[in-house]
Design a protein around this motif. Structure first.
Motif, PDB file in Angstrom:
ATOM      1  N   GLU A  98       0.804  -1.219   0.000  1.00 43.26           N
ATOM      2  CA  GLU A  98       0.000   0.000   0.000  1.00 43.26           C
ATOM      3  C   GLU A  98       0.840   1.273   0.000  1.00 43.26           C
ATOM      4  O   GLU A  98       0.314   2.368  -0.189  1.00 43.26           O
ATOM      5  CB  GLU A  98      -0.965   0.010   1.196  1.00 43.26           C
ATOM      6  CG  GLU A  98      -0.281  -0.017   2.550  1.00 43.26           C
ATOM      7  CD  GLU A  98      -0.068  -1.419   3.090  1.00 43.26           C
ATOM      8  OE1 GLU A  98      -0.359  -1.649   4.284  1.00 43.26           O
ATOM      9  OE2 GLU A  98       0.400  -2.284   2.325  1.00 43.26           O
ATOM     10  N   TYR A  99       2.154   1.133   0.234  1.00 47.80           N
ATOM     11  CA  TYR A  99       3.028   2.303   0.285  1.00 47.80           C
ATOM     12  C   TYR A  99       3.826   2.444  -1.012  1.00 47.80           C
ATOM     13  O   TYR A  99       4.053   1.464  -1.737  1.00 47.80           O
ATOM     14  CB  TYR A  99       3.991   2.187   1.465  1.00 47.80           C
ATOM     15  CG  TYR A  99       3.308   2.140   2.800  1.00 47.80           C
ATOM     16  CD1 TYR A  99       2.787   3.286   3.390  1.00 47.80           C
ATOM     17  CD2 TYR A  99       3.152   0.927   3.481  1.00 47.80           C
ATOM     18  CE1 TYR A  99       2.141   3.240   4.621  1.00 47.80           C
ATOM     19  CE2 TYR A  99       2.520   0.868   4.714  1.00 47.80           C
ATOM     20  CZ  TYR A  99       2.014   2.021   5.275  1.00 47.80           C
ATOM     21  OH  TYR A  99       1.375   1.968   6.490  1.00 47.80           O
ATOM     22  N   LYS A 122       2.625   8.620   7.216  1.00 48.41           N
ATOM     23  CA  LYS A 122       1.594   9.642   7.316  1.00 48.41           C
ATOM     24  C   LYS A 122       0.228   9.005   7.115  1.00 48.41           C
ATOM     25  O   LYS A 122       0.111   7.796   6.892  1.00 48.41           O
ATOM     26  CB  LYS A 122       1.867  10.729   6.271  1.00 48.41           C
ATOM     27  CG  LYS A 122       3.300  11.281   6.340  1.00 48.41           C
ATOM     28  CD  LYS A 122       3.590  12.252   5.240  1.00 48.41           C
ATOM     29  CE  LYS A 122       3.010  13.605   5.509  1.00 48.41           C
ATOM     30  NZ  LYS A 122       3.425  14.611   4.522  1.00 48.41           N
ATOM     31  N   ASN A 123      -0.810   9.798   7.198  1.00 42.00           N
ATOM     32  CA  ASN A 123      -2.160   9.274   7.024  1.00 42.00           C
ATOM     33  C   ASN A 123      -2.407   8.814   5.597  1.00 42.00           C
ATOM     34  O   ASN A 123      -1.703   9.210   4.658  1.00 42.00           O
ATOM     35  CB  ASN A 123      -3.189  10.352   7.398  1.00 42.00           C
ATOM     36  CG  ASN A 123      -3.139  10.681   8.883  1.00 42.00           C
ATOM     37  OD1 ASN A 123      -2.781   9.828   9.704  1.00 42.00           O
ATOM     38  ND2 ASN A 123      -3.497  11.904   9.235  1.00 42.00           N
ATOM     39  N   ASN A 124      -3.425   7.958   5.441  1.00 46.34           N
ATOM     40  CA  ASN A 124      -3.853   7.476   4.117  1.00 46.34           C
ATOM     41  C   ASN A 124      -2.738   6.742   3.383  1.00 46.34           C
ATOM     42  O   ASN A 124      -2.581   6.874   2.156  1.00 46.34           O
ATOM     43  CB  ASN A 124      -4.365   8.647   3.263  1.00 46.34           C
ATOM     44  CG  ASN A 124      -5.531   9.367   3.906  1.00 46.34           C
ATOM     45  OD1 ASN A 124      -6.429   8.725   4.450  1.00 46.34           O
ATOM     46  ND2 ASN A 124      -5.516  10.684   3.864  1.00 46.34           N
ATOM     47  N   ASN A 125      -1.940   5.967   4.132  1.00 39.24           N
ATOM     48  CA  ASN A 125      -0.863   5.152   3.559  1.00 39.24           C
ATOM     49  C   ASN A 125       0.183   5.961   2.809  1.00 39.24           C
ATOM     50  O   ASN A 125       0.826   5.467   1.881  1.00 39.24           O
ATOM     51  CB  ASN A 125      -1.450   4.073   2.625  1.00 39.24           C
ATOM     52  CG  ASN A 125      -2.296   3.065   3.382  1.00 39.24           C
ATOM     53  OD1 ASN A 125      -2.048   2.790   4.549  1.00 39.24           O
ATOM     54  ND2 ASN A 125      -3.309   2.534   2.728  1.00 39.24           N
ATOM     55  N   LYS A 126       0.347   7.209   3.208  1.00 38.46           N
ATOM     56  CA  LYS A 126       1.388   8.042   2.622  1.00 38.46           C
ATOM     57  C   LYS A 126       2.681   7.871   3.413  1.00 38.46           C
ATOM     58  O   LYS A 126       2.670   7.617   4.617  1.00 38.46           O
ATOM     59  CB  LYS A 126       0.975   9.516   2.631  1.00 38.46           C
ATOM     60  CG  LYS A 126      -0.295   9.810   1.844  1.00 38.46           C
ATOM     61  CD  LYS A 126      -0.126   9.563   0.364  1.00 38.46           C
ATOM     62  CE  LYS A 126      -1.386   9.937  -0.404  1.00 38.46           C
ATOM     63  NZ  LYS A 126      -1.250   9.688  -1.855  1.00 38.46           N
TER      64      LYS A 126
END
Length: 337
Positions: A98-99, A122-126
């Protein structure tokens, strides 16, 4: 409550434990010292919180150990490595789809276990890169390892450790807690603050691992004996050879602390700028410390495990100065046994 076999020998470290309890504004504390596979000193003091009617700290009291929990995740990963599900120097991009693969780059399982990925999640797989992998020390990312473990085995950290460690050893006071109960020690955030619990899932990836002092000491002793307990090999010795020896990459600058699988490992050849390990501990000692003040110190040269438990999340406490003094007192009392 004081249970000890050598009361006078441990007077100084017990008094110091009480002194730090007051300085940290903790409501409770515990101290358990094991040597040669038996408890030689045990001390409980205070209450589960400061409110009226609070339960007294005793053998059954379970403290939230916070970052001390990462060594449990480390052992679960070590089991997966031993059983061939993972390789220490495999890229984490092989397991975390996912990253952004380019940003993850050459980051490996080893970098995650030894706190030097250089990544900021970070949020949302960032994700973003802060420094090159293996060149600096950062905060712990045990949740990523828990995710990797599930991706490759289909099992959670809790499931792996319950089957392979907790049940075989009949541990009943080590658990990722999902609901409150009377044996849980509250967190104290400030001297006048309302006491709280940190609850979560029982997956094993969150900061809700509660352990009593005896079982945390036995956790350290299991590592000290490399998986051997009461004449039975609970886990293969080779697993602990990985977990409790320095695994930090050679690219890590010499002035930075070195780690096993999240354990801080003492290396007297190099002086570190920042180190949670007391300078008085001998070579090869290893330790883990949590935000609430709970710690587990393993000293192979003296065949010793020492556990201290607190429940304070108050700010502005000098943990490094405290651990230095604690280590000195610990070695001093052990020499007098």
């Amino acid at each position: 409550m004081n249970l000890t076999l050598n009361k006078s020998v441990f007077t100084d470290i017990t008094l110091y434990t009480e002194k730090i309890k007051r300085e940290m504004h903790a409501s409770g504390s515990a101290l358990v010292i094991m040597k040669d596979n038996r408890i030689v000193h045990e001390w409980y003091s205070g209450t589960h919180h400061f409110e009226k009617g609070a339960r007294k700290i005793d053998i059954a009291s379970q403290f939230n150990v916070y970052s001390t929990r990462v060594t449990y995740i480390g052992l679960a990963i070590a089991i997966a490595l031993y059983e061939g599900y993972l390789k220490l120097d495999h890229k984490i991009s092989n397991y975390l789809f996912e990253y952004d693969k380019e940003i993850l780059g050459e980051t490996t399982i080893r970098h995650l276990l030894t706190r030097c990925t250089g990544l900021k999640m970070k949020n949302n797989n960032k994700v973003e890169r802060v420094f090159n992998a293996g060149t600096d020390i950062e905060g712990k990312k045990p949740d990523l390892l828990a995710k990797i473990l599930f991706n490759v085995t289909g099992r959670t950290v809790n499931e792996v450790l319950t089957e392979r460690v907790f049940h075989p050893l009949n541990w009943t006071h080590t658990e990722w807690v999902t609901e409150g109960k009377k044996t849980l020690v509250c967190d104290i955030h400030a001297p006048k603050s309302y006491p709280t619990f940190r609850l979560g899932s029982n997956i094993g990836n969150e900061r809700n691992l509660y352990v009593n002092a005896r079982e945390l000491a036995m956790w350290g002793n299991l590592h000290l004996n490399k998986g051997l307990c009461d004449g039975k090999q609970i886990l293969p010795k080779e697993i602990f050879d990985f977990v409790t020896t320095i695994q930090s990459p050679e690219t890590l600058p010499k002035h930075l602390p070195k780690f096993g699988f999240f354990w801080w490992v003492k290396n007297n050849e190099v002086s570190c700028d920042y180190n949670e390990l007391s300078s008085h501990l001998p070579e090869g000692s290893y330790q883990i410390l949590g935000a609430s003040g709970c710690s587990c110190t393993v000293i192979p040269q003296l065949n010793t495990v020492a556990v201290r438990m607190y429940n304070s999340l108050c700010e502005n406490f000098d943990y490094i100065k405290d651990m230095e003094r604690y280590g000195k007192l610990l070695i001093s009392c052990l020499k007098n046994l």
